[in-house]
Design a protein around this motif. Structure first.
Motif, PDB file in Angstrom:
ATOM      1  N   ILE A  77     -18.728   3.549-129.982  1.00 31.22           N
ATOM      2  CA  ILE A  77     -18.680   4.929-130.471  1.00 31.22           C
ATOM      3  C   ILE A  77     -19.581   5.834-129.630  1.00 31.22           C
ATOM      4  CG2 ILE A  77     -19.275   6.432-132.408  1.00 31.22           C
ATOM      5  CD1 ILE A  77     -18.409   4.147-134.279  1.00 31.22           C
ATOM      6  N   ILE A  78     -20.780   5.348-129.313  1.00 29.87           N
ATOM      7  CA  ILE A  78     -21.710   6.150-128.507  1.00 29.87           C
ATOM      8  C   ILE A  78     -21.134   6.412-127.113  1.00 29.87           C
ATOM      9  CG2 ILE A  78     -23.965   6.091-127.352  1.00 29.87           C
ATOM     10  CD1 ILE A  78     -25.009   4.590-129.830  1.00 29.87           C
ATOM     11  N   GLU A  79     -20.521   5.386-126.513  1.00 32.35           N
ATOM     12  CA  GLU A  79     -19.928   5.557-125.186  1.00 32.35           C
ATOM     13  C   GLU A  79     -18.774   6.547-125.218  1.00 32.35           C
ATOM     14  OE1 GLU A  79     -18.914   1.614-124.070  1.00 32.35           O
ATOM     15  OE2 GLU A  79     -20.942   1.105-123.372  1.00 32.35           O
ATOM     16  N   GLN A  80     -17.956   6.466-126.285  1.00 30.71           N
ATOM     17  CA  GLN A  80     -16.839   7.399-126.417  1.00 30.71           C
ATOM     18  C   GLN A  80     -17.344   8.834-126.599  1.00 30.71           C
ATOM     19  OE1 GLN A  80     -13.261   6.664-126.312  1.00 30.71           O
ATOM     20  NE2 GLN A  80     -14.275   4.985-125.265  1.00 30.71           N
ATOM     21  N   MET A  81     -18.383   8.991-127.398  1.00 30.77           N
ATOM     22  CA  MET A  81     -18.971  10.315-127.601  1.00 30.77           C
ATOM     23  C   MET A  81     -19.549  10.860-126.295  1.00 30.77           C
ATOM     24  SD  MET A  81     -20.911   9.957-131.282  1.00 30.77           S
ATOM     25  CE  MET A  81     -21.645  11.579-131.092  1.00 30.77           C
ATOM     26  N   ARG A  82     -20.207   9.991-125.539  1.00 30.44           N
ATOM     27  CA  ARG A  82     -20.806  10.427-124.276  1.00 30.44           C
ATOM     28  C   ARG A  82     -19.729  10.883-123.295  1.00 30.44           C
ATOM     29  NH1 ARG A  82     -23.888   6.117-123.260  1.00 30.44           N
ATOM     30  NH2 ARG A  82     -25.661   7.020-124.349  1.00 30.44           N
ATOM     31  N   GLU A  83     -18.612  10.145-123.240  1.00 28.95           N
ATOM     32  CA  GLU A  83     -17.518  10.541-122.350  1.00 28.95           C
ATOM     33  C   GLU A  83     -16.936  11.888-122.755  1.00 28.95           C
ATOM     34  OE1 GLU A  83     -14.522   7.566-122.042  1.00 28.95           O
ATOM     35  OE2 GLU A  83     -15.902   6.005-121.320  1.00 28.95           O
ATOM     36  N   THR A  84     -16.781  12.077-124.076  1.00 28.45           N
ATOM     37  CA  THR A  84     -16.241  13.345-124.564  1.00 28.45           C
ATOM     38  C   THR A  84     -17.186  14.500-124.262  1.00 28.45           C
ATOM     39  OG1 THR A  84     -15.072  12.205-126.356  1.00 28.45           O
ATOM     40  CG2 THR A  84     -15.411  14.573-126.606  1.00 28.45           C
ATOM     41  N   LEU A  85     -18.474  14.297-124.497  1.00 28.67           N
ATOM     42  CA  LEU A  85     -19.464  15.354-124.263  1.00 28.67           C
ATOM     43  C   LEU A  85     -19.553  15.727-122.793  1.00 28.67           C
ATOM     44  CD1 LEU A  85     -22.321  14.084-126.604  1.00 28.67           C
ATOM     45  CD2 LEU A  85     -20.875  16.077-126.987  1.00 28.67           C
ATOM     46  N   ASN A  86     -19.425  14.740-121.924  1.00 33.14           N
ATOM     47  CA  ASN A  86     -19.525  15.007-120.491  1.00 33.14           C
ATOM     48  C   ASN A  86     -18.280  15.659-119.918  1.00 33.14           C
ATOM     49  OD1 ASN A  86     -22.126  13.978-120.307  1.00 33.14           O
ATOM     50  ND2 ASN A  86     -21.423  11.887-119.874  1.00 33.14           N
ATOM     51  N   SER A  87     -17.216  15.712-120.714  1.00 29.62           N
ATOM     52  CA  SER A  87     -15.955  16.266-120.212  1.00 29.62           C
ATOM     53  C   SER A  87     -15.929  17.794-120.200  1.00 29.62           C
ATOM     54  CB  SER A  87     -14.781  15.732-121.043  1.00 29.62           C
ATOM     55  OG  SER A  87     -14.848  16.226-122.382  1.00 29.62           O
ATOM     56  N   HIS A  88     -16.832  18.446-120.961  1.00 30.14           N
ATOM     57  CA  HIS A  88     -16.828  19.922-121.004  1.00 30.14           C
ATOM     58  C   HIS A  88     -18.200  20.422-121.463  1.00 30.14           C
ATOM     59  CE1 HIS A  88     -15.555  24.040-121.877  1.00 30.14           C
ATOM     60  NE2 HIS A  88     -14.418  23.757-121.237  1.00 30.14           N
ATOM     61  N   TRP A  89     -18.665  21.503-120.830  1.00 28.86           N
ATOM     62  CA  TRP A  89     -19.981  22.049-121.171  1.00 28.86           C
ATOM     63  C   TRP A  89     -20.043  22.556-122.603  1.00 28.86           C
ATOM     64  CZ3 TRP A  89     -20.700  26.962-122.933  1.00 28.86           C
ATOM     65  CH2 TRP A  89     -19.661  27.873-122.740  1.00 28.86           C
ATOM     66  N   LEU A  90     -18.910  23.016-123.122  1.00 25.77           N
ATOM     67  CA  LEU A  90     -18.896  23.562-124.470  1.00 25.77           C
ATOM     68  C   LEU A  90     -19.168  22.473-125.504  1.00 25.77           C
ATOM     69  CD1 LEU A  90     -18.477  26.254-125.906  1.00 25.77           C
ATOM     70  CD2 LEU A  90     -16.053  25.662-126.164  1.00 25.77           C
ATOM     71  N   TYR A  91     -18.631  21.265-125.250  1.00 26.25           N
ATOM     72  CA  TYR A  91     -18.893  20.146-126.155  1.00 26.25           C
ATOM     73  C   TYR A  91     -20.387  19.802-126.167  1.00 26.25           C
ATOM     74  CZ  TYR A  91     -13.837  19.331-126.007  1.00 26.25           C
ATOM     75  OH  TYR A  91     -12.481  19.471-126.095  1.00 26.25           O
ATOM     76  N   ARG A  92     -20.997  19.827-124.982  1.00 19.94           N
ATOM     77  CA  ARG A  92     -22.424  19.517-124.893  1.00 19.94           C
ATOM     78  C   ARG A  92     -23.259  20.548-125.636  1.00 19.94           C
ATOM     79  NH1 ARG A  92     -20.758  18.317-119.602  1.00 19.94           N
ATOM     80  NH2 ARG A  92     -21.592  20.284-118.794  1.00 19.94           N
ATOM     81  N   PHE A  93     -22.860  21.812-125.547  1.00 21.74           N
ATOM     82  CA  PHE A  93     -23.585  22.875-126.231  1.00 21.74           C
ATOM     83  C   PHE A  93     -23.551  22.683-127.733  1.00 21.74           C
ATOM     84  CE2 PHE A  93     -23.381  26.924-128.522  1.00 21.74           C
ATOM     85  CZ  PHE A  93     -24.620  27.457-128.198  1.00 21.74           C
ATOM     86  N   PHE A  94     -22.371  22.428-128.272  1.00 24.69           N
ATOM     87  CA  PHE A  94     -22.239  22.268-129.719  1.00 24.69           C
ATOM     88  C   PHE A  94     -22.925  20.991-130.200  1.00 24.69           C
ATOM     89  CE2 PHE A  94     -18.679  25.346-129.483  1.00 24.69           C
ATOM     90  CZ  PHE A  94     -19.126  26.214-130.466  1.00 24.69           C
ATOM     91  N   PHE A  95     -22.943  19.947-129.362  1.00 22.53           N
ATOM     92  CA  PHE A  95     -23.629  18.718-129.751  1.00 22.53           C
ATOM     93  C   PHE A  95     -25.130  18.959-129.862  1.00 22.53           C
ATOM     94  CE2 PHE A  95     -25.888  14.797-128.555  1.00 22.53           C
ATOM     95  CZ  PHE A  95     -25.488  13.994-129.604  1.00 22.53           C
ATOM     96  N   LYS A  96     -25.727  19.667-128.908  1.00 20.25           N
ATOM     97  CA  LYS A  96     -27.153  19.971-128.969  1.00 20.25           C
ATOM     98  C   LYS A  96     -27.477  20.814-130.189  1.00 20.25           C
ATOM     99  CE  LYS A  96     -28.081  19.642-124.021  1.00 20.25           C
ATOM    100  NZ  LYS A  96     -28.501  20.384-122.797  1.00 20.25           N
TER     101      LYS A  96
END
Length: 341
Positions: free
Chosen positions: A249-268
């Motif tokens: 699950i963590i690896e899948q989340m990391r791949e998703t977050l790294n795919s777009h800056w907007l995902y990283r912003f909302f995760f933070k």
């Protein structure tokens, strides 16, 4: 004079003594009334003590060990051929009551074998078990045992695991009359092997225990049970499956977050508001499996543990030593056995 003396095997594990001494620095700071005796090769340990501004004193001492039990050593061979290993010397100090607890991140099978023949089991205890805490959805922890110390068990052994786990939950988790369940392939009374059903009958008939019936794997983290009992084969697979799923699950989340800056912003943004929940689920906080049923406290740290995780194992050792858990288990086992027909 220090209240406790904790033995540390510095040579076990995948990462060697570096993470052990780093964890020790934090332990010395947080447990000022505790002495730590470090067992291992002094040529590797002393430079690390200097690096982390530790020195032999009232807080830390070093016992030199010429031999090291490797992760691929066979348990029986390690018992016979390495009597001067850091693991064996630490266990011997524990057996001689020079220390109150021992922490080791080394070879699990070797630790089991050496502890069984050196420290020995409590009177009346058939087999020791590996027990760990797992988080549950009601905000607390549950204990799961056995995690691999005993690949197969009879009903008497499973019954004793329930007794020992109940004592641990009562004193370490501060739970009055902990709920005990057997991990099974269904919740109905007719499900499972004869061994599991016979263990259930014994647990339910013991007046001093709060038996809560069978529990399935999908309820491990539900909080329905405070103590979850199974044989080591089932427990090891259950725990490793959960660890593997968490990693996936963590690896899948990391791949998703790294795919777009907007995902990283909302995760933070989300992480800042759910910090406590994320922090409670960190695996490092649950490192440290108790080898329960021995005459002294022995804690097994994960072989790949980092310094934070090894520190959690030290915390577990200090807590069990403070509570004098082996003595409490001894008294409960003797009381339960005296009530049996």
């Amino acid at each position: 004079m220090p209240e406790l003396n904790i033995a540390i095997d510095a040579m076990g594990g995948d990462n060697g003594p570096s993470i052990v001494i780093e964890a020790l620095q934090r332990a010395v700071s947080n447990y000022p009334n505790t002495h730590f005796t470090v067992f291992g090769h002094q040529d590797q340990i002393n430079p690390l003590l200097k690096q982390y501004h530790l020195k032999e004193s009232t807080a830390v001492s070093v016992v030199h060990a010429e031999q090291t039990i490797l992760m691929d050593d066979k348990p029986g061979q390690s018992l016979r051929s390495k009597p001067n290993s850091s693991m064996r010397l630490a266990l011997q100090a524990l057996a001689n009551e020079q220390c109150h607890a021992m922490v080791c991140g080394g070879n699990t099978g070797a630790l089991m074998t050496n502890a069984y023949f050196t420290v020995k089991t409590l009177p009346g205890v058939l087999r020791p078990a590996l027990m760990t805490a797992i988080p549950n959805r009601v905000g607390g922890k549950s204990f799961l045992l056995d995690l691999g110390a005993n690949a197969s068990c009879d009903s008497d052994t499973l019954f004793q695991f329930g007794v020992m786990g109940s004592v641990a939950a009562e004193y370490l988790l501060d739970i009055e009359k902990p709920k005990i369940s057997l991990l099974n392939m269904g919740e109905e009374e007719i499900k499972g092997s004869d061994v599991v059903r016979n263990a259930a009958a014994r647990l339910s008939q013991c007046e001093g225990l709060n038996y809560n019936g069978f529990i399935e794997g999908n309820h491990l983290f539900s909080g329905r049970s405070d103590v979850i009992v199974c044989d080591g084969f089932v427990g090891n697979i259950a725990l490793k499956s959960c660890e593997g799923l968490a990693t996936f699950i963590i690896e899948q989340m990391r791949e998703t977050l790294n795919s777009h800056w907007l995902y990283r912003f909302f995760f933070k943004f989300l992480q800042r508001r759910t910090h406590k929940s994320w922090d409670r689920l960190k695996p490092d906080h649950y490192n440290g499996a108790s080898l329960i049923g021995l005459r002294q406290v022995v804690i097994k740290s994960h072989g790949s543990a980092n310094a934070e995780a090894f520190y959690s194992a030290i915390q577990q050792a200090v807590a069990e030593a403070h509570e004098q858990l082996p003595d409490r288990i001894k008294n409960r086992v003797e009381a339960v056995l005296s009530e049996q027909p």
